[in-house]
Design a protein around this motif. Sequence first.
Motif, PDB file in Angstrom:
ATOM      1  N   ARG A  12       0.820  -1.211   0.000  1.00  0.00           N
ATOM      2  CA  ARG A  12       0.000   0.000   0.000  1.00  0.00           C
ATOM      3  C   ARG A  12       0.855   1.264   0.000  1.00  0.00           C
ATOM      4  NH1 ARG A  12      -2.533  -4.136   1.051  1.00  0.00           N
ATOM      5  NH2 ARG A  12      -4.782  -4.394   1.065  1.00  0.00           N
ATOM      6  N   THR A  17      -2.172   5.685  -2.697  1.00  0.00           N
ATOM      7  CA  THR A  17      -2.103   6.997  -2.048  1.00  0.00           C
ATOM      8  C   THR A  17      -2.896   6.988  -0.748  1.00  0.00           C
ATOM      9  OG1 THR A  17      -3.991   7.765  -3.345  1.00  0.00           O
ATOM     10  CG2 THR A  17      -1.778   8.223  -4.227  1.00  0.00           C
ATOM     11  N   MET A  18      -3.152   5.804  -0.218  1.00  0.00           N
ATOM     12  CA  MET A  18      -3.909   5.693   1.037  1.00  0.00           C
ATOM     13  C   MET A  18      -3.193   6.436   2.152  1.00  0.00           C
ATOM     14  SD  MET A  18      -4.948   1.647   1.032  1.00  0.00           S
ATOM     15  CE  MET A  18      -5.878   1.717   2.553  1.00  0.00           C
ATOM     16  N   ARG A  19      -3.961   7.073   3.007  1.00  0.00           N
ATOM     17  CA  ARG A  19      -3.391   7.712   4.196  1.00  0.00           C
ATOM     18  C   ARG A  19      -3.013   6.627   5.197  1.00  0.00           C
ATOM     19  NH1 ARG A  19      -8.189  10.856   3.592  1.00  0.00           N
ATOM     20  NH2 ARG A  19      -8.954   9.732   5.410  1.00  0.00           N
ATOM     21  N   MET A  20      -2.071   6.951   6.075  1.00  0.00           N
ATOM     22  CA  MET A  20      -1.636   5.984   7.093  1.00  0.00           C
ATOM     23  C   MET A  20      -2.820   5.526   7.946  1.00  0.00           C
ATOM     24  SD  MET A  20       1.457   5.136   6.729  1.00  0.00           S
ATOM     25  CE  MET A  20       1.700   4.333   8.293  1.00  0.00           C
ATOM     26  N   SER A  21      -3.703   6.440   8.296  1.00  0.00           N
ATOM     27  CA  SER A  21      -4.863   6.075   9.126  1.00  0.00           C
ATOM     28  C   SER A  21      -5.739   5.046   8.411  1.00  0.00           C
ATOM     29  CB  SER A  21      -5.677   7.312   9.497  1.00  0.00           C
ATOM     30  OG  SER A  21      -6.146   7.965   8.340  1.00  0.00           O
ATOM     31  N   GLU A  22      -5.840   5.134   7.092  1.00  0.00           N
ATOM     32  CA  GLU A  22      -6.622   4.154   6.332  1.00  0.00           C
ATOM     33  C   GLU A  22      -5.940   2.789   6.334  1.00  0.00           C
ATOM     34  OE1 GLU A  22      -8.771   6.779   2.915  1.00  0.00           O
ATOM     35  OE2 GLU A  22      -6.588   6.547   2.732  1.00  0.00           O
ATOM     36  N   GLU A  32      -1.650   4.430  14.580  1.00  0.00           N
ATOM     37  CA  GLU A  32      -0.498   4.740  13.729  1.00  0.00           C
ATOM     38  C   GLU A  32       0.831   4.543  14.443  1.00  0.00           C
ATOM     39  OE1 GLU A  32      -0.621   8.191  11.120  1.00  0.00           O
ATOM     40  OE2 GLU A  32      -2.804   8.196  11.323  1.00  0.00           O
ATOM     41  N   SER A  48       6.640   6.304   6.618  1.00  0.00           N
ATOM     42  CA  SER A  48       6.690   7.510   5.778  1.00  0.00           C
ATOM     43  C   SER A  48       8.014   7.598   5.015  1.00  0.00           C
ATOM     44  CB  SER A  48       6.444   8.769   6.605  1.00  0.00           C
ATOM     45  OG  SER A  48       7.402   8.897   7.624  1.00  0.00           O
ATOM     46  N   ARG A  51       7.798   5.158   2.162  1.00  0.00           N
ATOM     47  CA  ARG A  51       6.968   5.688   1.075  1.00  0.00           C
ATOM     48  C   ARG A  51       7.692   6.771   0.284  1.00  0.00           C
ATOM     49  NH1 ARG A  51       0.842   7.117   2.100  1.00  0.00           N
ATOM     50  NH2 ARG A  51       0.448   5.223   0.922  1.00  0.00           N
ATOM     51  N   LYS A  52       8.486   7.595   0.960  1.00  0.00           N
ATOM     52  CA  LYS A  52       9.165   8.715   0.300  1.00  0.00           C
ATOM     53  C   LYS A  52      10.350   8.285  -0.549  1.00  0.00           C
ATOM     54  CE  LYS A  52       7.866  12.182   3.675  1.00  0.00           C
ATOM     55  NZ  LYS A  52       8.307  12.981   4.816  1.00  0.00           N
TER      56      LYS A  52
END
Length: 66
Positions: A12, A17-22, A32, A48, A51-52
């Motif tokens: 993911r 592009t899912m947010r961490m909370s999702e 989180e 993070s 992902r970056k």
Amino acid sequence: MTGYRLRLVETRLRYSTMRMSEIVDELGFTDESHLNRVFKKYRGLSPSAFRKGGADSLPGLLPAVR
């Protein structure tokens, strides 16, 4: 079970592009900070950072857990 969920997190993080909370909600982590702690323990960097672009320097996804 943790290895399987972490592979799902990696997928993911790389391809969505899912947010961490999702991601936390979908994969059943407590919150989180729990995901951050577990991910960093096994991967050596935060979700993070992974992902970056930190994922590019790592040798692929976590191995399958049997």
